[in-house]
Design a protein around this motif. Structure first.
Motif, PDB file in Angstrom:
ATOM      1  N   GLY A  16      10.330   2.810   7.267  1.00  0.00           N
ATOM      2  CA  GLY A  16      10.104   2.805   5.603  1.00  0.00           C
ATOM      3  C   GLY A  16      11.349   3.573   4.785  1.00  0.00           C
ATOM      4  O   GLY A  16      11.806   4.390   4.582  1.00  0.00           O
ATOM      5  N   SER A  17      12.174   1.655   4.825  1.00  0.00           N
ATOM      6  CA  SER A  17      13.437   2.141   3.531  1.00  0.00           C
ATOM      7  C   SER A  17      13.304   2.365   2.299  1.00  0.00           C
ATOM      8  O   SER A  17      14.415   1.540   2.060  1.00  0.00           O
ATOM      9  CB  SER A  17      14.497   2.255   4.845  1.00  0.00           C
ATOM     10  OG  SER A  17      14.053   0.589   4.654  1.00  0.00           O
ATOM     11  N   LEU A  19      11.973   3.313  -1.395  1.00  0.00           N
ATOM     12  CA  LEU A  19      12.416   4.732  -2.694  1.00  0.00           C
ATOM     13  C   LEU A  19      12.164   6.111  -2.150  1.00  0.00           C
ATOM     14  O   LEU A  19      13.481   6.419  -1.936  1.00  0.00           O
ATOM     15  CB  LEU A  19      11.181   4.633  -3.863  1.00  0.00           C
ATOM     16  CG  LEU A  19      11.749   5.412  -5.012  1.00  0.00           C
ATOM     17  CD1 LEU A  19      13.191   4.910  -5.686  1.00  0.00           C
ATOM     18  CD2 LEU A  19      10.843   5.524  -5.669  1.00  0.00           C
ATOM     19  N   ASP A  39      13.052   0.268   9.063  1.00  0.00           N
ATOM     20  CA  ASP A  39      12.264  -0.716   8.312  1.00  0.00           C
ATOM     21  C   ASP A  39      12.159  -1.854   9.512  1.00  0.00           C
ATOM     22  O   ASP A  39      12.277  -2.457  10.171  1.00  0.00           O
ATOM     23  CB  ASP A  39      12.553  -1.129   6.785  1.00  0.00           C
ATOM     24  CG  ASP A  39      11.926  -1.424   5.611  1.00  0.00           C
ATOM     25  OD1 ASP A  39      11.321  -2.721   6.395  1.00  0.00           O
ATOM     26  OD2 ASP A  39      11.934  -0.428   4.969  1.00  0.00           O
ATOM     27  N   THR A 126       2.411  10.370   2.806  1.00  0.00           N
ATOM     28  CA  THR A 126       1.771  10.043   1.456  1.00  0.00           C
ATOM     29  C   THR A 126       0.896  10.563   0.280  1.00  0.00           C
ATOM     30  O   THR A 126       1.307  11.946   0.705  1.00  0.00           O
ATOM     31  CB  THR A 126       0.530   9.909   3.007  1.00  0.00           C
ATOM     32  OG1 THR A 126      -1.057   9.452   1.617  1.00  0.00           O
ATOM     33  CG2 THR A 126      -0.316  10.731   2.964  1.00  0.00           C
ATOM     34  N   HIS A 148       4.055  15.578   2.146  1.00  0.00           N
ATOM     35  CA  HIS A 148       4.094  15.074   1.366  1.00  0.00           C
ATOM     36  C   HIS A 148       5.058  15.073  -0.399  1.00  0.00           C
ATOM     37  O   HIS A 148       5.058  15.786  -0.619  1.00  0.00           O
ATOM     38  CB  HIS A 148       2.834  14.675  -0.517  1.00  0.00           C
ATOM     39  CG  HIS A 148       2.327  14.578  -1.109  1.00  0.00           C
ATOM     40  ND1 HIS A 148       2.301  15.641  -2.956  1.00  0.00           N
ATOM     41  CD2 HIS A 148       2.877  13.256  -1.792  1.00  0.00           C
ATOM     42  CE1 HIS A 148       2.456  14.612  -3.112  1.00  0.00           C
ATOM     43  NE2 HIS A 148       2.847  13.351  -3.120  1.00  0.00           N
TER      44      HIS A 148
HETATM   45  P1  NAI Z   1       7.953   1.465  -1.266  1.00  0.00           P
HETATM   46  O1  NAI Z   1       7.525   0.222  -1.700  1.00  0.00           O
HETATM   47  O2  NAI Z   1       9.393   1.734  -2.484  1.00  0.00           O
HETATM   48  O3  NAI Z   1       8.747   1.076  -0.259  1.00  0.00           O
HETATM   49  C1  NAI Z   1       8.358   1.220   1.458  1.00  0.00           C
HETATM   50  C2  NAI Z   1       8.522   0.399   2.602  1.00  0.00           C
HETATM   51  O4  NAI Z   1       8.886   0.911   3.317  1.00  0.00           O
HETATM   52  C3  NAI Z   1       9.491  -1.043   1.955  1.00  0.00           C
HETATM   53  O5  NAI Z   1      11.425  -0.442   2.820  1.00  0.00           O
HETATM   54  C4  NAI Z   1       8.801  -1.713   3.229  1.00  0.00           C
HETATM   55  O6  NAI Z   1      10.314  -2.769   3.652  1.00  0.00           O
HETATM   56  C5  NAI Z   1       8.484  -0.945   4.212  1.00  0.00           C
HETATM   57  N1  NAI Z   1       7.748  -1.019   5.308  1.00  0.00           N
HETATM   58  C6  NAI Z   1       6.272  -1.797   4.664  1.00  0.00           C
HETATM   59  N2  NAI Z   1       5.296  -2.353   6.114  1.00  0.00           N
HETATM   60  C7  NAI Z   1       6.861  -1.544   7.147  1.00  0.00           C
HETATM   61  C8  NAI Z   1       5.949  -1.570   8.680  1.00  0.00           C
HETATM   62  N3  NAI Z   1       5.083  -1.654   9.137  1.00  0.00           N
HETATM   63  N4  NAI Z   1       7.119  -0.361   9.272  1.00  0.00           N
HETATM   64  C9  NAI Z   1       8.053  -0.346   8.280  1.00  0.00           C
HETATM   65  N5  NAI Z   1       8.322  -0.658   7.576  1.00  0.00           N
HETATM   66  C10 NAI Z   1       7.507  -1.033   6.361  1.00  0.00           C
HETATM   67  O7  NAI Z   1       7.334   2.444  -1.257  1.00  0.00           O
HETATM   68  P2  NAI Z   1       7.246   4.519  -1.287  1.00  0.00           P
HETATM   69  O8  NAI Z   1       7.554   4.649  -3.079  1.00  0.00           O
HETATM   70  O9  NAI Z   1       8.791   4.695  -0.659  1.00  0.00           O
HETATM   71  O10 NAI Z   1       6.618   5.256  -0.924  1.00  0.00           O
HETATM   72  C11 NAI Z   1       6.377   4.575   0.380  1.00  0.00           C
HETATM   73  C12 NAI Z   1       5.563   5.942   0.507  1.00  0.00           C
HETATM   74  O11 NAI Z   1       5.725   7.586   0.367  1.00  0.00           O
HETATM   75  C13 NAI Z   1       4.187   5.987   0.566  1.00  0.00           C
HETATM   76  O12 NAI Z   1       3.114   6.063   0.864  1.00  0.00           O
HETATM   77  C14 NAI Z   1       3.770   6.629  -1.080  1.00  0.00           C
HETATM   78  O13 NAI Z   1       2.626   6.633  -1.933  1.00  0.00           O
HETATM   79  C15 NAI Z   1       4.252   7.779  -0.725  1.00  0.00           C
HETATM   80  N6  NAI Z   1       5.048   8.285  -2.126  1.00  0.00           N
HETATM   81  C16 NAI Z   1       5.722   7.571  -3.336  1.00  0.00           C
HETATM   82  C17 NAI Z   1       6.223   8.634  -4.645  1.00  0.00           C
HETATM   83  C18 NAI Z   1       6.920   7.543  -5.598  1.00  0.00           C
HETATM   84  O14 NAI Z   1       7.156   8.824  -6.401  1.00  0.00           O
HETATM   85  N7  NAI Z   1       7.125   6.346  -4.666  1.00  0.00           N
HETATM   86  C19 NAI Z   1       6.174   9.638  -4.174  1.00  0.00           C
HETATM   87  C20 NAI Z   1       5.241  10.702  -2.841  1.00  0.00           C
HETATM   88  C21 NAI Z   1       4.705   9.862  -2.160  1.00  0.00           C
END
Ligand code: NAI
Length: 322
Positions: A16-17, A19, A39, A126, A148
């Motif tokens: 997953g690439s 944020l 990704d 997560t 986390h």
């Molecule tokens: P995001 O939406 O920015 O990135 C998610 C990425 O996963 C996207 O690039 C998407 O294309 C990719 N993706 C979707 N389905 C996929 C699959 N089947 N296989 C591989 N990649 C796939 O989300 P973000 O903010 O980076 O969050 C990711 C995780 O980190 C979540 O579980 C979130 O709860 C956790 N997290 C987020 C924080 C935040 O402040 N944004 C802080 C701490 C943890």
């Protein structure tokens, strides 16, 4: 070959690439690890690489790049990939960073479970899904753990390490050692709990902030100042427990002096807020006046926040070596 932090190899995969995935990739590369960034969306990967390059160059120019390698060398450690098997092949550690959706994450860990060996660690970013929800039933559950991070992990080092009841102690130790090695600040939870620890503390603060503004005791902007120019000043260096210790002649003396007063105040706390209605409107209006809810203003403020955090990280490093 040397295996950093008890790892089988110095290669990791980030699944997953978005944020968080981008930031983890930078943190691992700064630690000298080879990173395969995976990704399902090719365009996400391309923009991730561009964004990482830009950030690393800027950090290098301002002297804030982490690690001992140049930006070019760190960039050379990161490669992108849309095939999961290729991405995790040879990795000692896999950090999952896909959207916060239980079914999706379970599907991904199910796929990983089928292709990984017995030594790799499967770690999830997560923020709120419990390990028992994510990992129960996996063949490799002993190798599964939640790590986390705090957003943005590159600038805020804390990582909460949360085991599944069946996680092997060596998985916990190896994850802890790896986080230390790449310059993060790991803490271990002995067992899972809703919200882990960081969000439980954060929600306790948010909920009292919400009640105080809702009851008209203080304005939203003044409420924020109480933290940023008050409590937060010391919380960047010492936690609430050490604060108690230092604010009296030790913890026992603090309890003796303040026990009754604290209980009196705590007993006046209201119920869990609804986070809707009039208070939501009031807070939303105040915040939007300060920072309009459009990408230009939000991003400018986020950049400023990250600059502050970088400066703070530098200061913390200076202060700890004194
Ligand atoms: P995001 O939406 O920015 O990135 C998610 C990425 O996963 C996207 O690039 C998407 O294309 C990719 N993706 C979707 N389905 C996929 C699959 N089947 N296989 C591989 N990649 C796939 O989300 P973000 O903010 O980076 O969050 C990711 C995780 O980190 C979540 O579980 C979130 O709860 C956790 N997290 C987020 C924080 C935040 O402040 N944004 C802080 C701490 C943890």
């Amino acid at each position: 070959a040397a295996s950093p932090a008890g790892m089988e190899s110095s290669q990791v995969a980030v699944v997953g690439s978005g944020l968080i995935g981008r930031s983890w990739a930078m943190v691992f590369a700064a630690g000298g690890f080879k990173v395969k960034l995976y990704d399902i969306a090719q365009q996400q990967l391309t923009s991730a690489l561009e964004n990482i390059r830009k950030q690393m160059k800027e950090l290098e120019a301002s002297g804030f790049l982490k690690g001992s390698l140049s930006a070019e060398k760190q960039l050379a450690l990161i490669s992108i990939c849309t095939d999961l098997k290729t991405a995790v092949d040879g990795a000692a550690f896999i950090q999952e960073c896909t959207p916060e959706n239980l079914e999706l994450k379970k599907k991904i860990f199910g796929q990983l479970d089928l292709i990984v060996g017995d030594n790799v660690i499967l770690s999830s970013s997560t923020s709120c899904l419990l390990p028992s929800k994510l990992f129960t039933g996996l063949k490799h559950v002993k190798q599964c753990i939640v790590s986390h991070p705090v957003n943005p992990p590159y600038f805020v080092p804390l990582v909460e390490i949360v085991p599944h009841p069946e996680t092997d102690p060596s998985t916990i130790e190896r994850t802890y050692a790896l986080m230390k090695k790449i310059g993060q600040s790991p803490v271990k939870l002995n067992r899972e709990i809703e919200g882990f620890v960081l969000n439980r503390l954060q929600y306790a603060v948010i909920s009292e902030a919400w009640r105080l503004v809702g009851e008209g005791i203080i304005s939203p902007t003044d409420l924020d100042l109480v933290m940023s120019d008050g409590l937060g000043m010391r919380y960047a260096f010492i936690g609430p427990l050490e604060t108690m210790h230092l604010n009296a002649e030790g913890i026992s003396n603090y309890c003796e002096r303040y026990r009754e007063g604290m209980k009196l105040v705590l007993n006046t706390f209201g119920p869990v807020p609804e986070f809707s209605g009039e208070t939501e409107q009031k807070i939303s209006q105040a915040m939007s006046e300060k920072i309009p809810v459009v990408p230009k203003h939000l991003n400018a403020r986020r950049e400023w926040r990250d600059e502050c955090l970088t400066g703070l990280a530098k200061l913390k490093k200076q202060m700890s070596s004194n």
